[in-house]
Write a protein that holds these residues in place. Structure first.
Motif, PDB file in Angstrom:
ATOM      1  N   ASP A  70      66.415  32.252  71.876  1.00 17.02           N
ATOM      2  CA  ASP A  70      66.259  32.651  73.275  1.00 17.02           C
ATOM      3  C   ASP A  70      64.773  32.660  73.618  1.00 17.02           C
ATOM      4  N   ARG A  72      63.639  32.621  76.786  1.00 20.30           N
ATOM      5  CA  ARG A  72      63.473  32.991  78.190  1.00 20.30           C
ATOM      6  C   ARG A  72      62.295  33.948  78.382  1.00 20.30           C
ATOM      7  N   CYS A  79      61.076  21.982  74.767  1.00 16.40           N
ATOM      8  CA  CYS A  79      61.708  22.879  73.792  1.00 16.40           C
ATOM      9  C   CYS A  79      60.946  22.779  72.467  1.00 16.40           C
ATOM     10  N   TRP A  86      67.111  19.189  79.533  1.00 17.83           N
ATOM     11  CA  TRP A  86      67.736  20.513  79.645  1.00 17.83           C
ATOM     12  C   TRP A  86      69.027  20.427  80.432  1.00 17.83           C
ATOM     13  N   LEU A  88      70.997  22.491  83.123  1.00 18.65           N
ATOM     14  CA  LEU A  88      70.881  23.643  84.007  1.00 18.65           C
ATOM     15  C   LEU A  88      71.715  23.424  85.261  1.00 18.65           C
ATOM     16  N   LEU A 102      67.155  29.385  86.948  1.00 13.13           N
ATOM     17  CA  LEU A 102      66.037  29.380  86.012  1.00 13.13           C
ATOM     18  C   LEU A 102      66.463  29.363  84.546  1.00 13.13           C
ATOM     19  N   ASP A 103      67.681  29.810  84.265  1.00 12.89           N
ATOM     20  CA  ASP A 103      68.155  29.749  82.885  1.00 12.89           C
ATOM     21  C   ASP A 103      68.613  28.332  82.572  1.00 12.89           C
ATOM     22  N   GLU A 105      69.405  25.286  79.230  1.00 18.54           N
ATOM     23  CA  GLU A 105      69.732  25.162  77.815  1.00 18.54           C
ATOM     24  C   GLU A 105      69.285  23.798  77.313  1.00 18.54           C
ATOM     25  N   VAL A 112      67.957  28.609  74.776  1.00 16.40           N
ATOM     26  CA  VAL A 112      67.865  28.905  76.209  1.00 16.40           C
ATOM     27  C   VAL A 112      66.410  29.202  76.549  1.00 16.40           C
ATOM     28  N   ALA A 113      65.983  28.723  77.732  1.00 21.13           N
ATOM     29  CA  ALA A 113      64.603  28.909  78.152  1.00 21.13           C
ATOM     30  C   ALA A 113      64.561  29.088  79.655  1.00 21.13           C
ATOM     31  N   THR A 114      63.376  29.371  80.166  1.00 20.53           N
ATOM     32  CA  THR A 114      63.189  29.558  81.599  1.00 20.53           C
ATOM     33  C   THR A 114      62.626  28.276  82.204  1.00 20.53           C
TER      34      THR A 114
END
Ligand SMILES: [Zn+2]
Length: 126
Positions: A70, A72, A79, A86, A88, A102-103, A105, A112-114
Motif C-alpha cells: 500500500d 497510498r 510503481c 495503472w 483506476l 485517486l486510488d 492499482e 495500490v498508490a495515489t
C-alpha cells in the motif's frame, strides 16, 4: 515374343499418359493456388510474439498480490516494481476523462498508490 513386347510397350505408354496427365493437372492446380494465394512463412516465435502483443488490455492485471504493498499517500507515476500502467476508475465527460479517482492499482504487482494530479505538480514546482 513379339506379342510380349507389344504388351509392355502398350503398358509403358498407358502409364506415361497417366503420369503426364497427373503432372499437368498438378501443375495447373499449383498455378491456380499461386495465382489466388500469397505464401507467407511465419515461424512459431513470431506467432507467439504477436499473441502477447494482442493480449487483451482487460487481461492486464496482477497474477498474484503476494508482492503488493500500500503506497497510498504520496502521488506517484511509477510503481516500485517498474510498471507505469495503472488500473483506476474514471468518469468521462464530452469524450474526455473528466474525473479520476485517486486510488489506483498497479497492473503488474497489484500495489495500490495515489494517482498524481495537476495540483500535485504545482506543489513540486514551488
Ligand atoms: Zn507494481
Amino acid at each position: 515374343m513379339y506379342n510380349d513386347t507389344m504388351k509392355w510397350l502398350i503398358l509403358v505408354s498407358v502409364v506415361t499418359c497417366v503420369v503426364t496427365y497427373w503432372v499437368m493437372k498438378l501443375k495447373s492446380n499449383i498455378n491456380l493456388f499461386l495465382e489466388n494465394y500469397e505464401i507467407a512463412i511465419i515461424d512459431k516465435e513470431d506467432v507467439e510474439r504477436t499473441g502477447t502483443q494482442t493480449k487483451e488490455i482487460l487481461d492486464l492485471r496482477p497474477e498474484s498480490y503476494d508482492n503488493s504493498i500500500d503506497l497510498r499517500g504520496t502521488p506517484t507515476h511509477l510503481c516500485p516494481c517498474g510498471s507505469n500502467i495503472w488500473n483506476l476508475k474514471v468518469i468521462f465527460e464530452d469524450f474526455e476523462i473528466a474525473t479520476y479517482f485517486l486510488d489506483m492499482e498497479c497492473v503488474s504487482c497489484g500495489s495500490v498508490a495515489t494517482a498524481p494530479t495537476p495540483v500535485d505538480r504545482m506543489g513540486t514546482e514551488e
